[in-house]
Scaffold this active site. Sequence first.
Site, short mmCIF file in Angstrom:
data_model
loop_
_atom_site.label_atom_id
_atom_site.label_comp_id
_atom_site.label_asym_id
_atom_site.label_seq_id
_atom_site.Cartn_x
_atom_site.Cartn_y
_atom_site.Cartn_z
N GLU A 1 -6.05 5.31 3.01
CA GLU A 1 -6.17 7.09 2.63
C GLU A 1 -6.52 8.02 1.38
O GLU A 1 -5.16 8.25 1.48
CB GLU A 1 -5.57 8.03 4.42
N ARG B 1 4.28 -5.30 4.88
CA ARG B 1 4.17 -5.05 4.10
C ARG B 1 4.91 -5.61 2.45
O ARG B 1 5.97 -6.55 3.03
CB ARG B 1 4.52 -4.32 4.21
N LYS C 1 3.95 7.31 0.79
CA LYS C 1 3.78 8.35 0.51
C LYS C 1 3.99 9.88 0.93
O LYS C 1 4.05 10.63 0.05
CB LYS C 1 1.66 9.10 0.89
P1 ATP Z 1 2.23 5.13 3.55
O1 ATP Z 1 3.00 4.47 4.60
O2 ATP Z 1 2.61 4.80 1.76
O3 ATP Z 1 1.35 6.28 3.42
P2 ATP Z 1 -0.62 4.31 4.25
O4 ATP Z 1 -0.32 2.88 5.09
O5 ATP Z 1 -0.67 5.33 5.07
O6 ATP Z 1 0.81 3.93 2.93
P3 ATP Z 1 -3.15 2.99 3.68
O7 ATP Z 1 -3.60 4.47 2.52
O8 ATP Z 1 -3.51 3.88 5.05
O9 ATP Z 1 -1.64 3.96 2.93
O10 ATP Z 1 -3.15 2.39 3.54
C1 ATP Z 1 -4.34 1.43 3.06
C2 ATP Z 1 -4.34 -0.25 3.23
O11 ATP Z 1 -2.57 -0.50 2.14
C3 ATP Z 1 -3.83 -0.36 4.05
O12 ATP Z 1 -4.54 -1.75 4.81
C4 ATP Z 1 -2.04 -0.40 4.31
O13 ATP Z 1 -2.45 -1.86 5.24
C5 ATP Z 1 -2.37 -1.29 2.85
N1 ATP Z 1 -0.98 -0.79 2.88
C6 ATP Z 1 -0.29 0.49 3.01
N2 ATP Z 1 1.72 0.21 2.04
C7 ATP Z 1 1.27 -1.29 1.88
C8 ATP Z 1 2.73 -1.94 1.73
N3 ATP Z 1 3.82 -1.44 1.63
N4 ATP Z 1 2.48 -3.74 1.44
C9 ATP Z 1 0.80 -3.92 2.05
N5 ATP Z 1 -0.78 -3.38 2.15
C10 ATP Z 1 0.13 -2.35 2.64
MG MG Z 2 -2.16 4.59 6.55
#
Ligand code: ATP
Ligand code: MG
Length: 570
Positions: free
Chosen positions: A42, A268, A278
């Site tokens: 996102e 994760r 983020k």
């Molecule tokens: P954040 O919690 O940091 O805001 P998010 O999961 O909301 O991260 P997205 O932009 O939705 O961020 O994530 C894009 C992809 O990256 C998703 O498929 C998510 O599962 C993966 N992802 C995010 N954080 C991790 C992590 N710590 N380890 C592995 N994959 C991740």
């Molecule tokens: Mg997300």
Amino acid sequence: MSGTDPTSSAAEAPGRDFIRQIVADDLASGRHREIVTRFPPEPNGYLHIGHAKSICLNFGIAAETGGRCFLRLDDTNPLKEDQSYVDSIIDSVHWLGFDWADRLTHASDYFPKIHACALQLIEAGTAYVDSLTPEQIREYRGTLKAPGRESPHRNRSVAENLDLFERMRRGEFADGQHVLRARIDMASPNINLRDPVLYRIRRAVHQRTGDTWCIYPMYDFAHTISDALEGISHSLCTLEFEDHRPLYEWLLAQLPLPAKPRQIEFSRLNLAFTVTSKRKLAELIELGHVSGWDDPRMPTIAGMRRRGYPPAALRDFVQRTGVTKKEHLIQMSLLENCVREDLNVQAPRAMAVLQPLKIVLLNYPEGQTEMLRGVNHPDRPELGEREIPFGRELWIEQDDFAENPPKKFFRLQPGGEVRLRYGYIIKCVAVIKDAAGQVTEVHCNYDPDTRSGLSGAERKVKGTIHWVSAAHAIAAQVRLYDRLFSVPRPDAGADDQDFKSFLNPGSLQLAANCQLEPALQATAPGDVLQFERLGYFVADRCEHSATRPVYNRIVTLRDSWAKLEEATQP
Ligand code: ATP
Ligand code: MG
């Protein structure tokens, strides 16, 4: 690796984690002829080290199997998203070493198709317009222990739903006045199936679709349809989406979509001594604890790039952490060791003095310069040698001199000898101080028979130190970076202690008056070097110039945190 037998090379490659095993089985059984994956961030912030894991997994599996991977921007929430984040994501994925060819997509590309899917659900009686307030919807949803209650609007007719949904789209209602919900099961033990919201009204200008829409699809709805439209075979996501899988599968079963992707969850990547959310990273920026998303202390890909971490080291790190369903905390030292290993091979050596102390060689002729030779890399003769000027006045590290040395101090001390790297043995004969008693200069004599590389120069002394000729040195600013947090789990403090209270006050130290050997005049922004005995450094890619050199310390030569980490192994 033989390179000819595909099974043996695949087995040796990143290893068969459980996802790669599923993928291999699906190819072997003929369930899929081509593997198609996607990385769906996102655009509401910069990518971080956790995302690097997902990128390497999705793009890696596609590359290993000759399949395809999409980079899809999941831009369904215009209030939080921004084109600058889109740009940074594109930049980071490329820099990490992956390419999506013509497969850069946006969830917003599919808004018309997602809207058509909503109409299909309404017509099939499996979606309805609800007019409860957001608070009521929450209240009616129930809890983990108590089932939900059905909305009084749940049994609206198809015609009424179509009419209301169309008027939502036309902008006749205020934000929050109505939503579109799936009609599944308010008593389901899985809260995600209790008539989840599919569309909401949001009068916001979208960075790509402008004001074409005032209704926007929710994540689960848009994500499932986007996956299916792109023909994704394996939809890989982190464990928090496990409870969403039944909804994912419900939607795929209801809608006549071109593919039925399989969702698989993995744990994760959690890295010690940092935070990877983020929202929390944005908070550090807003409060001025760091200079921005690409501050070299940030665990963002942009920050690590600016810090000087090589992309190959990040890929290596991610691979070493494996792919599993178990939650665990990865030690920062694993990442730093991957960085050191890569830089040890890549980085040319040079001499730089961070905290300069003047040495005057009393028996060296004034105005004389001679050229010494230094190898640019001890293990890579192809990187050649360079000339290092030597003269009567030199800079050495303040730490390398002690007037009252502790035991086993083998560097310079009154009456003592030390070897200058690539140069001569010198002996300290006088210590000059200012009125306050601070040492301002150290006077030495050099032994002309001890020049490195000369026959007869084998005389041994215990210490060798680095130095720079004062007459030829380049002044530079060097930023000494350390970990941003001083505890392994900053976001798991007792009693919800704020993660920011664990910031490491020493995470940035400025060495404003460094002295570099003149060969470094040729350094370009982004170049990496080992400053001998000090660590690995990079010429800052944004601020470095030939007239105003600025370097960042990437990592020290050895791990100074090892003890603390051992003590706190999870
Ligand atoms: P954040 O919690 O940091 O805001 P998010 O999961 O909301 O991260 P997205 O932009 O939705 O961020 O994530 C894009 C992809 O990256 C998703 O498929 C998510 O599962 C993966 N992802 C995010 N954080 C991790 C992590 N710590 N380890 C592995 N994959 C991740
Ligand atoms: Mg997300």
